[in-house]
Design an enzyme around this catalytic site. Structure first.
Site, short mmCIF file in Angstrom:
data_model
loop_
_atom_site.label_atom_id
_atom_site.label_comp_id
_atom_site.label_asym_id
_atom_site.label_seq_id
_atom_site.Cartn_x
_atom_site.Cartn_y
_atom_site.Cartn_z
N CYS A 178 0.74 -1.08 0.05
CA CYS A 178 -0.07 -0.04 -0.10
C CYS A 178 0.96 1.15 0.09
CB CYS A 178 -0.77 0.17 1.31
SG CYS A 178 -2.16 1.22 1.19
N ASP A 235 -8.78 -3.52 -7.77
CA ASP A 235 -8.36 -2.56 -6.93
C ASP A 235 -9.06 -1.13 -7.38
OD1 ASP A 235 -7.04 -0.46 -5.07
OD2 ASP A 235 -5.20 -1.46 -5.55
N HIS A 267 -7.50 -4.15 -3.68
CA HIS A 267 -6.42 -3.41 -2.87
C HIS A 267 -6.31 -4.36 -1.39
CE1 HIS A 267 -3.52 -0.20 -2.04
NE2 HIS A 267 -4.18 -0.04 -0.82
#
Length: 299
Positions: A178, A235, A267
């Site tokens: 991330c 995502d 994600h």
């Protein structure tokens, strides 16, 4: 925080190699967090039953302190038993800090033969262990953490791993998730000694600010080490078109990059403590990561 007020104590040597990532003058601040959090982050939904727990058989693992210019920085280190030297992998946290998920990743890497070091890169800006709101973390901590500070802390972590943890300075890798995936791209443009990086769903865009002046997309044509990008087709925050654009820009610039885009993966598909976890994609990505490090001189 502005860049002018935030940096009167940083020495000139700390700015070397940070061109484009800092607007001098730049200062550091005292540490808010002096130790790592215990347990998992409080700031997102957790699915405890699926969490992976890696034991310490055959490895050494625990919290450490890494000397930096303004004091000891808390970090987590896991390594194989023995003197080494072992290859080093810097492990870069999500926005949630070095919690149990990041610590377990370090232990997994140690089992694979690496010295894994995860510095608490937000320790000066705020105590994320007590925060329960994602937007508060982004607003009060992440957005106020200068990229130059992060690059310097990662350099210090790599040096510490080589001098104090049996690491081999000539076999340095980095991986992050991330926000940490974004950091991988920046660090690959920053450190000429890096052998390889693996970025897990790191954003290519974002708002440019005086202390975070360049996005991952801005630096991807300048990376100095091979980078593997692991992304999810589902995502919602990182469209596949953005991934393909970054890939094409890097390759046009002659950089060594590869990307895996996992179908139906959202994600956070590697985050085993969250509902976003997708075991097949997570395991495939982990295998690709280890192969990438081996192929590019980290292992």
């Amino acid at each position: 925080m502005d860049a002018t007020h935030d940096g009167q104590d940083l020495q000139a040597r700390d700015l070397q190699g940070l061109d484009g990532l800092v607007t001098p003058p730049f200062s550091r601040r005292g540490f808010v967090m002096t130790g790592l959090m215990t347990g998992l982050t409080l700031a997102t939904t957790r699915v405890e039953a699926q969490v992976i727990h890696t034991d310490e058989t055959g490895i050494e693992a625990g919290e450490v302190r890494i000397p930096v210019g303004d004091g000891p920085m808390p970090a987590y280190r896991a390594k194989p038993q023995g003197k080494g030297p072992f290859p080093v992998v810097l492990v870069v946290e999500e926005i949630f800090g070095v919690h149990d998920y990041i610590k377990d990743i370090c232990r997994r890497l140690a089992k694979a033969g690496y010295v894994a070091v995860a510095p608490e890169l937000f320790a000066r800006q705020g105590d994320v262990s007590k925060m329960t709101d994602v937007q508060e973390i982004v607003r009060e901590v992440v957005s106020k953490t200068p990229d130059a500070q992060v690059m310097g802390d990662l350099d210090a972590s790599a040096a510490w791993a080589a001098s104090e943890a049996g690491g081999d300075a000539g076999r340095l890798g980095i991986t992050g998730w991330c926000r940490g995936g974004r950091t991988v791209w920046l660090y690959a443009a920053h450190n000429a000694n890096l052998k390889a990086g693996v970025a897990w769903y790191g954003n290519f865009g974002g708002t440019r600010t005086p202390i975070q002046p360049r996005t991952a997309a801005d630096v991807i044509t300048e990376i100095r080490a091979p980078v593997l990008g692991l992304y999810g087709a589902a995502d919602s925050g990182i469209p596949v078109a953005d991934v393909e654009k970054a890939r094409d820009a890097a390759k046009a610039a002659g950089r060594t990059v590869e990307f895996e885009i996992y179908p139906d993966a959202p994600h956070g598909f590697h985050a085993d403590y969250r509902p976003s976890y997708r075991k097949p994609a997570a395991e495939a990505g982990w295998s690709r990561m280890l192969d990438w490090f081996k192929a590019h001189g980290v292992a």
